[in-house]
Design a protein around this motif. Structure first.
Motif, PDB file in Angstrom:
ATOM      1  N   THR A  53      56.235  51.922  44.647  1.00 10.52           N
ATOM      2  CA  THR A  53      57.529  52.161  44.005  1.00 10.52           C
ATOM      3  C   THR A  53      58.669  52.290  45.012  1.00 10.52           C
ATOM      4  OG1 THR A  53      57.069  54.540  43.943  1.00 10.52           O
ATOM      5  CG2 THR A  53      56.509  53.245  41.972  1.00 10.52           C
ATOM      6  N   THR A  54      58.403  51.981  46.267  1.00 13.38           N
ATOM      7  CA  THR A  54      59.464  52.052  47.264  1.00 13.38           C
ATOM      8  C   THR A  54      60.545  51.016  46.955  1.00 13.38           C
ATOM      9  OG1 THR A  54      60.015  51.891  49.609  1.00 13.38           O
ATOM     10  CG2 THR A  54      58.263  50.459  48.840  1.00 13.38           C
ATOM     11  N   GLY A  55      61.744  51.332  47.313  1.00 12.37           N
ATOM     12  CA  GLY A  55      62.842  50.383  47.156  1.00 12.37           C
ATOM     13  C   GLY A  55      63.029  49.516  48.384  1.00 12.37           C
ATOM     14  N   ASN A  56      62.147  49.669  49.359  1.00  7.67           N
ATOM     15  CA  ASN A  56      62.268  48.906  50.603  1.00  7.67           C
ATOM     16  C   ASN A  56      61.331  47.695  50.553  1.00  7.67           C
ATOM     17  OD1 ASN A  56      61.530  48.134  53.394  1.00  7.67           O
ATOM     18  ND2 ASN A  56      63.178  49.581  53.827  1.00  7.67           N
ATOM     19  N   ASN A  57      61.895  46.504  50.578  1.00 13.15           N
ATOM     20  CA  ASN A  57      61.093  45.290  50.451  1.00 13.15           C
ATOM     21  C   ASN A  57      60.097  45.102  51.591  1.00 13.15           C
ATOM     22  OD1 ASN A  57      62.224  44.596  48.025  1.00 13.15           O
ATOM     23  ND2 ASN A  57      63.638  43.100  48.872  1.00 13.15           N
ATOM     24  N   GLU A  58      60.435  45.512  52.801  1.00 14.23           N
ATOM     25  CA  GLU A  58      59.523  45.347  53.938  1.00 14.23           C
ATOM     26  C   GLU A  58      58.270  46.200  53.749  1.00 14.23           C
ATOM     27  OE1 GLU A  58      59.698  43.164  56.457  1.00 14.23           O
ATOM     28  OE2 GLU A  58      61.591  42.386  55.706  1.00 14.23           O
ATOM     29  N   VAL A  59      58.467  47.431  53.341  1.00 15.97           N
ATOM     30  CA  VAL A  59      57.341  48.332  53.110  1.00 15.97           C
ATOM     31  C   VAL A  59      56.526  47.853  51.914  1.00 15.97           C
ATOM     32  CG1 VAL A  59      56.684  50.692  52.494  1.00 15.97           C
ATOM     33  CG2 VAL A  59      58.492  50.308  54.177  1.00 15.97           C
ATOM     34  N   LEU A  60      57.198  47.490  50.839  1.00  9.08           N
ATOM     35  CA  LEU A  60      56.509  47.020  49.645  1.00  9.08           C
ATOM     36  C   LEU A  60      55.719  45.746  49.940  1.00  9.08           C
ATOM     37  CD1 LEU A  60      55.816  47.286  46.677  1.00  9.08           C
ATOM     38  CD2 LEU A  60      57.999  46.166  46.142  1.00  9.08           C
ATOM     39  N   PHE A  61      56.311  44.831  50.670  1.00 13.80           N
ATOM     40  CA  PHE A  61      55.615  43.599  51.043  1.00 13.80           C
ATOM     41  C   PHE A  61      54.346  43.912  51.833  1.00 13.80           C
ATOM     42  CE2 PHE A  61      54.921  40.462  54.447  1.00 13.80           C
ATOM     43  CZ  PHE A  61      54.506  39.394  53.686  1.00 13.80           C
TER      44      PHE A  61
END
Length: 133
Positions: A53-61
């Motif tokens: 549910t993070t809003g950070n695409n790098e972490v989510l990816f």
């Protein structure tokens, strides 16, 4: 790693306080360095750190790639939403490439691509078509 600790015993005290912060390199490195994990371990990590549910695409990816490599199909709804809203080839190509490595993943990839291809740049669309062949 998990033989000695649970996700709740991992000390992240000196890291940025939130996986959504701009100082995310610790989180991305942490996720990318994880060994093979089972479904219970992945769920525990996600419950503790809220990667899905993070809003950070790098972490989510990084998290979605980790889940796919560990054959965790519970990431599919998050992955589908991401691939329908983010069309950057930098994310799309590796996610689809990992997804098609299993028969169930390939079916999911075809479904996701069908619903998201209109949002992709022509080059990205062609890349995914090649991956799905």
């Amino acid at each position: 790693f998990f033989k000695q600790k649970t996700a709740y015993e991992i000390s992240t005290r000196d890291w940025s306080s939130d996986v959504c912060s701009s100082d995310l390199f610790e989180w991305v490195h942490f996720i990318q360095a994880l060994p093979s994990l089972n479904d219970t371990q992945l769920k525990e990590l996600d419950t503790r750190f809220h990667f899905s549910t993070t809003g950070n695409n790098e972490v989510l990816f990084a998290w979605m790639m980790c889940c796919l490599k560990n054959k965790d199909n519970t990431i599919y709804p998050v992955l589908e939403n991401f691939l329908q809203t983010v069309g950057r080839r930098k994310y799309v190509k590796p996610l689809f490439s990992e997804l098609v490595k299993t028969p169930d993943g390939k079916k999911e990839a075809e479904k996701i691509f069908d619903s998201s291809k209109a949002n992709y740049h022509t080059i990205t669309r062609e890349t995914v078509v090649d991956i799905l062949k």
